[in-house]
Scaffold this active site. Structure first.
Site, PDB file in Angstrom:
ATOM      1  N   ASP A 139       0.778  -1.057   0.025  1.00 21.83           N
ATOM      2  CA  ASP A 139      -0.033   0.261   0.312  1.00 21.83           C
ATOM      3  C   ASP A 139       0.785   1.247  -0.138  1.00 21.83           C
ATOM      4  O   ASP A 139       2.128   1.172   0.342  1.00 21.83           O
ATOM      5  CB  ASP A 139      -0.887  -0.108   1.282  1.00 21.83           C
ATOM      6  CG  ASP A 139      -2.197   0.949   0.927  1.00 21.83           C
ATOM      7  OD1 ASP A 139      -2.030   1.810   0.192  1.00 21.83           O
ATOM      8  OD2 ASP A 139      -3.214   0.843   1.506  1.00 21.83           O
TER       9      ASP A 139
HETATM   10  C1  BGC Z   1      -5.000   3.557  -0.130  1.00 21.74           C
HETATM   11  C2  BGC Z   1      -5.083   2.383  -1.160  1.00 21.74           C
HETATM   12  C3  BGC Z   1      -4.810   3.057  -2.473  1.00 21.74           C
HETATM   13  C4  BGC Z   1      -3.361   3.786  -2.505  1.00 21.74           C
HETATM   14  C5  BGC Z   1      -3.417   4.609  -3.888  1.00 21.74           C
HETATM   15  C6  BGC Z   1      -3.582   4.153  -0.248  1.00 21.74           C
HETATM   16  O1  BGC Z   1      -3.680   5.233   0.743  1.00 21.74           O
HETATM   17  O2  BGC Z   1      -4.923   2.707   1.176  1.00 21.74           O
HETATM   18  O3  BGC Z   1      -6.271   1.613  -1.058  1.00 21.74           O
HETATM   19  O4  BGC Z   1      -5.033   2.183  -3.570  1.00 21.74           O
HETATM   20  O5  BGC Z   1      -3.437   4.772  -1.353  1.00 21.74           O
HETATM   21  O6  BGC Z   1      -3.803   5.591  -3.926  1.00 21.74           O
END
Ligand code: BGC
Length: 744
Positions: free
Chosen positions: A264
């Site tokens: 993530d």
């Molecule tokens: C989120 C993810 C997301 C990623 C990219 C993160 O803060 O938890 O779900 O895909 O950002 O935007």
């Protein structure tokens, strides 16, 4: 003729020349993918290998330019394709060709209880991703709904592992049909947003395997997901993005995952762990927005210069790196270098129709006394719509799932369009919630500021409501912080902004009151006895207003059922009464918060059943404008062995005067067991479309899996011989019939 012959000769000679210049194996799509991977790997330098295992921009990684191996482009997910952002900013880049179709939120998809809708969803959003030249869609999300306070529940598929598993598989397959990888998230145990980077989840193996892992396992093994995203939290004191148990032991070891593990954004914290424990691609570390910013951020990623240094100094070998690169190359060959992949499509009429159909099947009719709904548009003179959510754009906000939608039909507009000039549709604000409307530079452009006091707003709404045939209150939550929004949890179960007062005042003023709750979470309804009709409207995306109007006015007969419990009180939720939500800080000065999931396997209806609690609305609940009569369920035998399947069927009749669809649910009860088991567990469902007066059979196959529990001492699924019951139900609290059988 002579000319033709000489041209032909020249052509054949050219062909021979091309053949002589042998195509490298990795470029030959006719060769097995593993052969291509080994060939490409053998041609890459150490630095090229390091480059492909971390990001080069907010959403991309570089590929191998020297070898013609393309970049990998990811995108959020999971409800539409995120607008393009600047190279290393969260802010949108301001392109004018990236406004997408906004599909309903995943809670709504789960509420359809229809795997065909999942396939349609996955296929459609996959087409949008493909058209926008994306290789990885960051979604779907399948974290289990453990508490109604979790700000991200709207991005997930509810509280039940079986329902989420059945719904996630077709979504993944639909996306990947486009040569776009689905990246299932957030693996695992990311069940709240508060302290999301520092919560260390403590959960027993049985709960992990029975509740929190099944949907991920199904996505990997049945859906064949090509990517998975590690979550922010810790488990066994190790961050999930580089967690040995989750990634090496379970994901790769037990499930045989051959895709790519993506961190993530900002979820990577340690080079050695990331190297050894199976993280393949690092994204979002140290870049503006999540933790800290640095000029040469990407070189400083854990899997960039620090990794290279460890290899060059001999502290770490290259075996792990080669394994990661193989996974990345496999991803690239499946997506960006897959010559057979289609071209996709964007904002097509078919996508509007898909968004609309999914929404129409997901809307849940929670309550409908005195047949308040549907509203007969031709028989009313005046409808008053009240509430901020009737006009507020909901596709902007909520965190990473925020969209720049090409269009969004607000509920009020949908109602006005539907009613046309058949009746007057007036609007009163009722309350002021959050008038802002911007996320990462995408502006709704709406002016929602209103300085009137709550008393003034209520007085106006009540005054208008008095003279109306119908009052439709459209409120609920929104996508602002501490509502349905990433990075924060809700403060409580209650509706915000004094909406309860508005609803109560309207109920006094007009008996034909309909409340539409827009949310991805359960909310308290202290006024429920005073309101005859309540609709759960979710976040419906671009087609929102059209969907709601079609249900409210009866063009569509609602058939959605709740994918999670609406508890009567927060204390009726296991995570709150028994678990340690939101965690307990350590006294050793570290930032880590420990959180024991003491409620164990008793999540959602499992908790309500165990403690004989009456929820406000149970899991699986949803009404229709017609009614269904369940016949007696029968089994094709009275006993089975572990290798056999038992077939249970039940006739269901539409006894009303209009067509409708009923989600028939099958729960299994283990009558006697050596371990504590839930009173019942969902193990089958089927949605029957029934014309007025029609009868169809719901048929369920019960195999060993449906009878098993996870034995954490033996570390395996166990189906104990003995008596079981198959319960046929219209919701978790509405069992219509049962049939007993025995496992020999
Ligand atoms: C989120 C993810 C997301 C990623 C990219 C993160 O803060 O938890 O779900 O895909 O950002 O935007």
């Amino acid at each position: 003729m002579k000319k033709i012959v000489s041209l032909l000769c020249a052509f054949l000679a050219a062909g021979a020349a091309v053949q002589a210049q042998e195509i490298p194996a990795y470029l030959d799509a006719g060769r097995p993918i593993e052969t291509r991977i080994e060939d490409a790997l053998s041609r890459m330098t150490l630095r090229e290998k390091i480059a492909v295992v971390h990001a080069q921009s907010k959403f991309s990684s570089p590929g191998v330019p020297r070898l013609g191996i393309p970049e990998v482009w990811t995108t959020d997910g999971p409800h539409g394709i995120r607008p393009e952002v600047l190279w290393d900013e969260w802010n949108q880049a301001g392109w004018s060709n990236d406004s997408c179709m906004a599909f309903p939120a995943l809670t709504c998809l789960a509420a359809t209880w229809n795997p065909e809708m999942s396939e349609l969803y996955g296929r459609s959003i996959g087409e949008e991703a493909r058209y926008r030249e994306k290789d990885v869609l960051l979604g779907p999300g399948v974290n289990i709904y453990r508490t109604p306070l979790n700000g991200r529940n709207f991005e997930y598929m509810g509280e039940d592992p079986y329902l989420a598993s059945r719904m996630v598989v077709p979504y993944v397959q639909g996306v990947q049909r486009n040569g776009v990888a689905a990246c299932v998230k957030h693996y695992a145990l990311n069940n709240q947003e508060v302290n999301r980077h520092s919560t260390n989840v403590i959960v027993d193996d049985r709960t992990l395997y029975e509740i929190y892992l099944p949907a991920f396992k199904a996505a990997v093994q049945e859906g064949g997901a090509w990517a998975i995203m590690g979550s922010y939290n810790l488990y066994k004191n190790q961050h999930a993005c580089h967690n040995r148990y989750l990634l090496q032991d379970i994901l790769r070891g037990e499930w045989g995952f051959d895709g790519v593990v993506i961190s993530d954004w900002g979820g990577t914290h340690d080079t050695a762990e990331a190297v050894r424990n199976g993280l393949d691609m690092e994204f979002g570390t140290w870049t503006n927005g999540l933790s800290r910013g640095a000029g040469n951020a990407y070189d400083n990623y854990h899997l960039a210069a620090p990794y290279l240094r460890l290899i060059e100094s001999g502290e770490i070998g290259t075996e792990e790196l080669d394994a990661k690169v193989r996974n990345v190359l496999r991803l690239i060959f499946r997506t960006a270098m897959n010559p057979a992949r289609p071209y996709g499509s964007f904002n097509s009429e078919a996508h509007s129709e898909a968004a609309c159909r999914i929404g129409q099947e997901g809307v849940v009719l929670l309550k409908n006394e005195h047949a308040t709904l549907p509203i007969a548009a031709e028989r009313v003179r005046k409808i008053v719509v009240v509430g901020e959510n009737a006009v507020k754009m909901m596709t902007v906000g909520g965190g990473s799932s925020s969209l720049k939608a090409r269009y969004e039909i607000a509920p009020l507009d949908g109602i006005r369009r539907y009613v046309g000039d058949r009746a007057e549709v007036a609007y009163a604000r009722g309350y002021v919630g959050d008038a802002s409307g911007e996320y990462n530079g995408v502006k709704t452009g709406q002016q929602l500021k209103d300085d009137r006091t709550p008393a003034e707003l209520i007085a106006e709404a009540v005054e208008m409501a008095r003279g109306a045939d119908y009052v439709i209150f459209i409120g609920g939550l929104n996508k602002s912080a501490h509502q349905d929004c990433e990075d924060s949890d809700r403060a409580g179960l209650e509706l915000p902004y004094g909406q309860d007062d508005v609803i109560r005042a309207l109920a006094q003023a007009n008996k034909n009151l309909v409340v539409v709750n827009i949310s991805g979470n359960a909310v308290a309804m202290p006024w429920i006895a005073e309101v005859p009709a309540v609709v759960q409207g979710w976040y419906l995306g671009s087609e929102c207003g059209r969907v709601l109007a079609s249900v409210l006015f009866g063009e569509v007969n609602p058939s959605g059922k709740l994918p999670f419990t609406f508890p009567a009180a927060l204390e009726d939720v296991g995570a709150h009464r028994e678990g340690q939500y939101p965690g307990i800080g350590r006294t050793d000065g570290s930032k880590i918060t420990d959180e024991r999931y003491d409620e164990g396997i008793f999540v959602g209806y499992r908790y309500a059943d165990k403690n004989r609690l009456t929820p406000l609305f149970p899991f699986g609940h949803g009404l229709s404008y017609t009614s269904f009569r369940y016949g007696k369920p029968v089994a094709d035998r009275t006993s089975m062995t572990a290798g056999e399947t038992l077939r249970v069927s039940v006739p269901v009749t539409n006894v009303g005067d209009r067509a409708g669809a009923e989600v028939v649910q099958l729960y299994i009860r283990d009558v006697k067991s050596s371990v504590v088991r839930p009173v019942k567990e969902l193990k089958g469902f089927c949605k029957l479309e029934l014309a007025a007066g029609e009868t169809k059979e719901a048929v369920f196959e019960i195999g060993r899996d449906a009878l098993s529990f996870f034995d954490d001492i033996r570390h395996e699924w166990v189906a104990e011989p003995g008596r079981f019951e198959a319960l046929v139900a219209a919701s978790a609290a509405d069992v219509r019939g049962k049939v007993a059988f025995e496992l020999k």
